[in-house]
Scaffold this motif. Structure first.
Motif, short mmCIF file in Angstrom:
data_model
loop_
_atom_site.label_atom_id
_atom_site.label_comp_id
_atom_site.label_asym_id
_atom_site.label_seq_id
_atom_site.Cartn_x
_atom_site.Cartn_y
_atom_site.Cartn_z
N GLY A 72 -3.73 -19.67 22.19
CA GLY A 72 -3.37 -20.31 21.20
C GLY A 72 -3.63 -20.19 20.89
N HIS A 73 -3.38 -20.06 19.48
CA HIS A 73 -3.94 -19.40 18.01
C HIS A 73 -5.46 -19.41 17.43
N GLY A 74 -5.63 -20.30 17.83
CA GLY A 74 -7.81 -21.26 17.38
C GLY A 74 -7.47 -20.94 15.70
N SER A 75 -8.36 -21.18 15.74
CA SER A 75 -9.02 -21.53 14.28
C SER A 75 -10.86 -21.32 13.68
N THR A 76 -10.72 -19.98 12.75
CA THR A 76 -12.05 -20.15 12.07
C THR A 76 -12.97 -20.91 11.13
N LEU A 77 -11.83 -22.38 11.02
CA LEU A 77 -12.40 -23.21 9.73
C LEU A 77 -12.23 -24.60 11.35
N ASN A 78 -11.86 -24.48 11.81
CA ASN A 78 -11.50 -26.14 12.68
C ASN A 78 -12.12 -25.55 14.11
N ALA A 79 -13.20 -25.81 14.90
CA ALA A 79 -13.72 -25.83 16.23
C ALA A 79 -12.66 -26.39 16.97
N ASP A 80 -12.12 -27.46 16.63
CA ASP A 80 -11.72 -28.58 17.83
C ASP A 80 -9.81 -28.45 17.47
N SER A 81 -9.45 -26.87 17.39
CA SER A 81 -8.02 -26.57 17.04
C SER A 81 -7.87 -26.18 18.46
N ALA A 82 -8.95 -25.53 19.15
CA ALA A 82 -8.69 -24.84 20.93
C ALA A 82 -8.65 -25.87 21.97
N SER A 83 -9.29 -26.91 21.51
CA SER A 83 -8.93 -27.86 21.95
C SER A 83 -8.00 -27.99 22.57
N PRO A 84 -6.54 -29.00 22.75
CA PRO A 84 -5.15 -28.78 23.33
C PRO A 84 -5.41 -27.01 24.15
N THR A 85 -5.79 -25.96 24.12
CA THR A 85 -5.22 -24.80 24.67
C THR A 85 -6.18 -25.38 26.03
N PHE A 86 -7.45 -25.60 25.63
CA PHE A 86 -8.84 -26.00 26.94
C PHE A 86 -8.80 -26.86 27.67
N ASP A 87 -7.89 -27.90 26.88
CA ASP A 87 -6.90 -29.38 27.35
C ASP A 87 -5.95 -28.49 28.94
N HIS A 88 -5.65 -28.19 28.43
CA HIS A 88 -4.17 -27.48 28.55
C HIS A 88 -4.46 -26.64 29.60
N ALA A 89 -5.17 -25.81 29.99
CA ALA A 89 -5.34 -24.84 30.54
C ALA A 89 -6.30 -25.32 31.48
N GLN A 90 -7.51 -26.49 32.05
CA GLN A 90 -7.92 -26.87 32.92
C GLN A 90 -6.85 -28.41 33.26
N ALA A 91 -5.84 -28.63 32.56
CA ALA A 91 -4.44 -29.37 33.50
C ALA A 91 -4.17 -28.44 34.43
N LEU A 92 -3.37 -27.78 34.19
CA LEU A 92 -3.52 -26.23 34.51
C LEU A 92 -4.00 -25.80 35.92
N ARG A 93 -5.16 -25.87 35.84
CA ARG A 93 -6.70 -25.79 36.58
C ARG A 93 -6.42 -26.74 38.01
N ALA A 94 -6.22 -27.09 38.22
CA ALA A 94 -6.06 -28.87 38.89
C ALA A 94 -5.07 -29.18 39.54
N ARG A 95 -3.98 -28.51 39.08
CA ARG A 95 -2.65 -28.34 39.76
C ARG A 95 -2.30 -27.71 40.64
N GLY A 96 -4.00 -26.70 40.91
CA GLY A 96 -3.46 -25.15 42.27
C GLY A 96 -2.24 -24.74 42.19
N LEU A 97 -1.70 -24.82 40.86
CA LEU A 97 0.00 -23.63 40.54
C LEU A 97 -0.67 -22.16 40.80
N PHE A 98 -1.81 -21.86 40.35
CA PHE A 98 -1.54 -19.93 40.35
C PHE A 98 -3.27 -19.73 40.73
N ALA A 99 -3.27 -18.95 41.24
CA ALA A 99 -5.24 -18.29 41.50
C ALA A 99 -5.76 -18.02 40.33
N GLU A 100 -5.09 -18.04 39.14
CA GLU A 100 -6.21 -18.36 38.46
C GLU A 100 -5.72 -18.69 36.74
N VAL A 101 -6.73 -19.41 35.87
CA VAL A 101 -6.10 -19.60 35.06
C VAL A 101 -6.68 -19.14 33.94
#
Length: 84
Positions: free
Chosen positions: A12-41
């Motif tokens: 993700g791009h991230g931001s030094t000004l907005n801590a919430d900007s990382a949330s979509p990437t963290f949420d998407h990674a968590q959803a991918l982990r839950a699906r179990g399609l990869f050994a690691e996310v």
């Protein structure tokens, strides 16, 4: 389709000004982990920690898919991420 022997690194791009900007990437990674399609996310960011190099050091799999999580293609997806 499963890549149970591979890692996925979501960038993700991230931001030094907005801590919430990382949330979509963290949420998407968590959803991918839950699906179990990869050994690691793993998730990482251009403007915050962990960065791509740090994330790659944590990959244990022999194969890793690096996937940009940006709103569009451009400088970061075409130049910066491949360079890193």
């Amino acid at each position: 389709m499963s890549h149970l022997d591979s890692a996925l690194v979501l960038v993700g791009h991230g931001s030094t000004l907005n801590a919430d900007s990382a949330s979509p990437t963290f949420d998407h990674a968590q959803a991918l982990r839950a699906r179990g399609l990869f050994a690691e996310v793993h998730e990482c960011f251009w403007k915050e920690e962990p960065n791509l190099r740090q994330a790659l050091r944590n990959v244990r799999s022999r194969r890793a898919y690096i996937v940009p999580n940006f709103i569009s293609t451009g400088y970061f997806t075409e130049r910066v991420i491949p360079r890193e």
